[in-house]
Design a protein around this motif. Structure first.
Motif, short mmCIF file in Angstrom:
data_model
loop_
_atom_site.label_atom_id
_atom_site.label_comp_id
_atom_site.label_asym_id
_atom_site.label_seq_id
_atom_site.Cartn_x
_atom_site.Cartn_y
_atom_site.Cartn_z
N VAL A 77 -11.89 -12.56 -47.87
CA VAL A 77 -11.55 -13.89 -48.39
C VAL A 77 -12.66 -14.30 -49.35
CG1 VAL A 77 -11.00 -16.28 -47.84
CG2 VAL A 77 -10.40 -14.46 -46.21
N LEU A 78 -12.31 -14.40 -50.63
CA LEU A 78 -13.28 -14.77 -51.67
C LEU A 78 -12.90 -16.15 -52.20
CD1 LEU A 78 -13.42 -11.40 -53.69
CD2 LEU A 78 -14.75 -12.08 -51.68
N LEU A 79 -13.72 -17.15 -51.87
CA LEU A 79 -13.47 -18.53 -52.29
C LEU A 79 -14.46 -18.91 -53.38
CD1 LEU A 79 -12.99 -20.21 -48.79
CD2 LEU A 79 -11.24 -19.20 -50.26
N ALA A 80 -13.97 -19.15 -54.59
CA ALA A 80 -14.81 -19.57 -55.73
C ALA A 80 -15.97 -18.61 -55.96
CB ALA A 80 -15.33 -20.99 -55.52
N VAL A 81 -15.69 -17.31 -55.90
CA VAL A 81 -16.70 -16.29 -56.16
C VAL A 81 -16.60 -15.87 -57.62
CG1 VAL A 81 -17.41 -13.94 -55.63
CG2 VAL A 81 -16.74 -15.48 -53.77
N ASP A 82 -17.73 -15.94 -58.33
CA ASP A 82 -17.77 -15.51 -59.73
C ASP A 82 -17.63 -13.99 -59.81
OD1 ASP A 82 -18.08 -18.02 -60.88
OD2 ASP A 82 -20.25 -17.99 -60.57
N VAL A 83 -16.91 -13.53 -60.82
CA VAL A 83 -16.74 -12.11 -61.05
C VAL A 83 -17.42 -11.76 -62.37
CG1 VAL A 83 -15.10 -10.21 -61.34
CG2 VAL A 83 -14.59 -12.08 -59.76
N GLU A 84 -18.21 -10.73 -62.35
CA GLU A 84 -18.91 -10.30 -63.56
C GLU A 84 -17.90 -9.89 -64.64
OE1 GLU A 84 -21.41 -6.52 -63.81
OE2 GLU A 84 -22.92 -8.04 -63.33
N GLY A 85 -18.16 -10.33 -65.87
CA GLY A 85 -17.26 -9.99 -66.97
C GLY A 85 -16.16 -11.01 -67.20
N SER A 86 -16.35 -12.24 -66.69
CA SER A 86 -15.33 -13.28 -66.91
C SER A 86 -15.20 -13.58 -68.39
CB SER A 86 -15.71 -14.55 -66.14
OG SER A 86 -15.75 -14.30 -64.76
N HIS A 87 -13.98 -13.92 -68.83
CA HIS A 87 -13.74 -14.19 -70.25
C HIS A 87 -12.57 -15.14 -70.38
CE1 HIS A 87 -11.29 -10.74 -68.99
NE2 HIS A 87 -10.38 -11.19 -69.84
N GLU A 88 -12.48 -15.80 -71.50
CA GLU A 88 -11.39 -16.75 -71.78
C GLU A 88 -10.52 -16.18 -72.89
OE1 GLU A 88 -8.88 -18.92 -71.36
OE2 GLU A 88 -10.43 -20.20 -70.47
N GLU A 89 -9.30 -15.82 -72.53
CA GLU A 89 -8.41 -15.22 -73.52
C GLU A 89 -7.78 -16.27 -74.43
OE1 GLU A 89 -5.54 -12.65 -71.80
OE2 GLU A 89 -7.00 -11.14 -71.18
N ASP A 90 -7.73 -17.50 -73.96
CA ASP A 90 -7.14 -18.57 -74.78
C ASP A 90 -8.19 -19.65 -74.98
OD1 ASP A 90 -5.62 -20.38 -76.10
OD2 ASP A 90 -4.18 -20.74 -74.48
N PRO A 91 -8.99 -19.57 -76.06
CA PRO A 91 -10.06 -20.56 -76.28
C PRO A 91 -9.56 -21.99 -76.37
CG PRO A 91 -10.30 -18.67 -77.75
CD PRO A 91 -8.95 -18.55 -77.11
N ASP A 92 -8.30 -22.19 -76.73
CA ASP A 92 -7.79 -23.56 -76.83
C ASP A 92 -7.80 -24.27 -75.48
OD1 ASP A 92 -7.38 -23.30 -79.52
OD2 ASP A 92 -5.28 -22.71 -79.33
N GLN A 93 -7.80 -23.51 -74.39
CA GLN A 93 -7.79 -24.14 -73.07
C GLN A 93 -9.10 -24.82 -72.74
OE1 GLN A 93 -6.17 -22.08 -69.74
NE2 GLN A 93 -4.76 -20.84 -70.97
N THR A 94 -10.15 -24.45 -73.45
CA THR A 94 -11.44 -25.08 -73.18
C THR A 94 -11.42 -26.56 -73.56
OG1 THR A 94 -12.25 -24.40 -75.36
CG2 THR A 94 -12.69 -22.93 -73.50
N ARG A 95 -10.46 -26.97 -74.37
CA ARG A 95 -10.36 -28.39 -74.72
C ARG A 95 -9.97 -29.22 -73.51
NH1 ARG A 95 -6.05 -28.82 -79.20
NH2 ARG A 95 -5.05 -27.37 -77.76
N LEU A 96 -9.33 -28.59 -72.53
CA LEU A 96 -8.92 -29.32 -71.33
C LEU A 96 -10.03 -29.39 -70.28
CD1 LEU A 96 -5.37 -27.76 -70.90
CD2 LEU A 96 -5.92 -30.01 -71.83
N ALA A 97 -11.09 -28.63 -70.51
CA ALA A 97 -12.18 -28.60 -69.53
C ALA A 97 -12.93 -29.92 -69.54
CB ALA A 97 -13.13 -27.45 -69.83
#
Length: 425
Positions: A77-97
């Motif tokens: 069970v992995l709850l909010a565990v960061d994974v190495e190599g994370s990336h954002e394929e849709d940069p437009d979504q960062t506007r919602l952050a």
């Protein structure tokens, strides 16, 4: 007593503050861990989920070692565990952050205090071992934080779409009957991401109004992975709503017999603990700080505030009487030469450290040492006082000798510069 009153007030305030800190610390036990850690008892922790599964008869455990070696029938069970190599394929979504520290709307996985330095990402070697473990027929529960893709989601063929942070709490329902939602009518939670699923995925929960999947089971080899895009659903504060608690019991029960290993290693917890970590976790560092501050206060209490206090009347009168009695004895006994010797010897002992010599050194040696150190004025004065002491025969001579010695002592540390006053050489 009055001159130490400020220290007493300061000490009382410090004691009250430390005791208050201990009370608050005791009331917030379990608040030292990261959000979604099963050690955290705060509203954003996952301790309630761990205890719910445990009290419901499901075998649960906490994993405090890295995942390079995974053995046995454990369902991870992995709850909010960061994974190495994370990336954002849709940069437009960062506007919602949202801005940082925005709770479940923040894109960065939260870490508190020193956990920000100790918490580690799931690296490539661990990810490979976890995927192999699932493919061999075991289960995995993965609750990602944020909307960024990572190698684990890529392996599953899952994409994340950032939910609008302005949306209120969502109602989730099961799109079709499955063992994962047995007894679940509706689930209420704050959604962080919606899932874009591969064809072989089984939707488990979807937004009642928008029809977008929030949780799904994806087959991988002989095993299964439950992905949930609503981290708040696993938090303590969410389990009391609607059928949220029943969803976790049904989902975990359908994933396999367990045991269910909740990963704490990537929240900063390991099976190796130092004394400093132990002290910090249980608040002992406050006790150490209080002890050190108490030592400082005690050292400060040896000092006093304000101008020097005059000695008590009885002490002043007694000292004056003793001085007059001693002077009378010296006068009546005609001990002028002895008194002069005491004055000369006392002055020599006082000047000896300035010459770099022990206090029992002779007048000639001290005078030579003073000259070598550039204090010709003191050397000449000391020789002059020694010469006068040999010639003392009456009260007037003794008084003149004492006056000369007093003037010489004033030259040791002249006011202001620490150098001899002009005209005293």
């Amino acid at each position: 007593m009055r001159d130490r009153f400020p220290l007493l007030v300061l000490g009382a305030l410090l004691l009250a503050g430390v005791l208050g800190a201990f009370l608050v610390r005791g009331a917030q036990r379990g608040g030292f861990a990261d959000p979604l850690s099963t050690f955290r008892a705060e509203p954003d922790g996952a301790r309630a989920l761990f205890l719910l599964a445990q009290e419901s008869g499901l075998p649960v455990t906490r994993n405090v070692a890295d995942l390079r070696i995974v053995s046995g029938p454990e369902a991870l069970v992995l709850l909010a565990v960061d994974v190495e190599g994370s990336h954002e394929e849709d940069p437009d979504q960062t506007r919602l952050a949202s801005d940082p520290d925005a709770g479940v709307n923040d894109e960065e996985a939260p870490h508190l205090g020193f956990n920000a330095m100790r918490a580690q990402q799931l690296d490539d070697a661990e990810l490979e071992r976890v995927l192999a473990h699932v493919r061999s027929g075991h289960s995995l529960v993965y609750v990602p934080w944020g909307s960024r893709e990572n190698p684990l989601l890529d392996e599953l063929g899952v994409k994340l779409d950032k939910a609008d942070t302005s949306l209120p709490m969502r109602t989730l329902v099961a799109p079709l009957p499955t063992p994962y939602t047995l007894g679940v009518e509706r689930v209420e939670t704050k959604v962080q991401t919606y899932l874009r699923l591969p064809e072989n995925a089984i939707p488990v929960l979807e937004d009642e109004r928008m029809g977008l999947p929030v949780a799904a089971v994806i087959p991988l080899g002989e095993g299964r992975v439950l992905v949930v895009g609503a981290p708040e659903l696993a938090m303590n504060q969410a389990l009391a709503r609607a059928d949220n608690a029943q969803f976790w019991l049904s989902a975990l029960g359908a994933l396999g017999p367990g045991p269910y290993a909740f990963d704490e290693f990537h929240h900063g917890f390991t099976n190796e603990r130092s004394l400093v970590d132990f002290a910090r976790r249980y608040g002992l560092h406050f006790a150490v700080a209080q002890l050190l501050f108490g030592v400082v206060l005690w050292a400060g209490a040896l000092k006093r505030f304000g101008r020097p206090l005059p000695p008590p009347e009885a002490m002043r009168v007694g000292a004056t009487d003793a001085l007059f009695a001693m002077s009378r004895l010296y006068r009546e006994g005609r001990h002028h030469a002895f008194a002069a010797g005491l004055i000369s010897r006392g002055l020599t002992q006082q000047l000896a450290p300035l010459a770099g010599l022990p206090s029992h050194s002779t007048v000639a040696a001290v005078a030579e040492g003073l000259r070598a150190r550039g204090r010709q004025d003191l050397a000449d004065g000391l020789v002059d006082v020694a010469r006068q002491s040999d010639a003392v025969q009456r009260d007037a001579d003794l008084q003149a000798l004492a006056t000369s010695a007093a003037h010489l002592r004033e030259r040791i540390h002249p006011a202001g510069t620490g150098r001899p006053r002009p005209g005293t050489t």
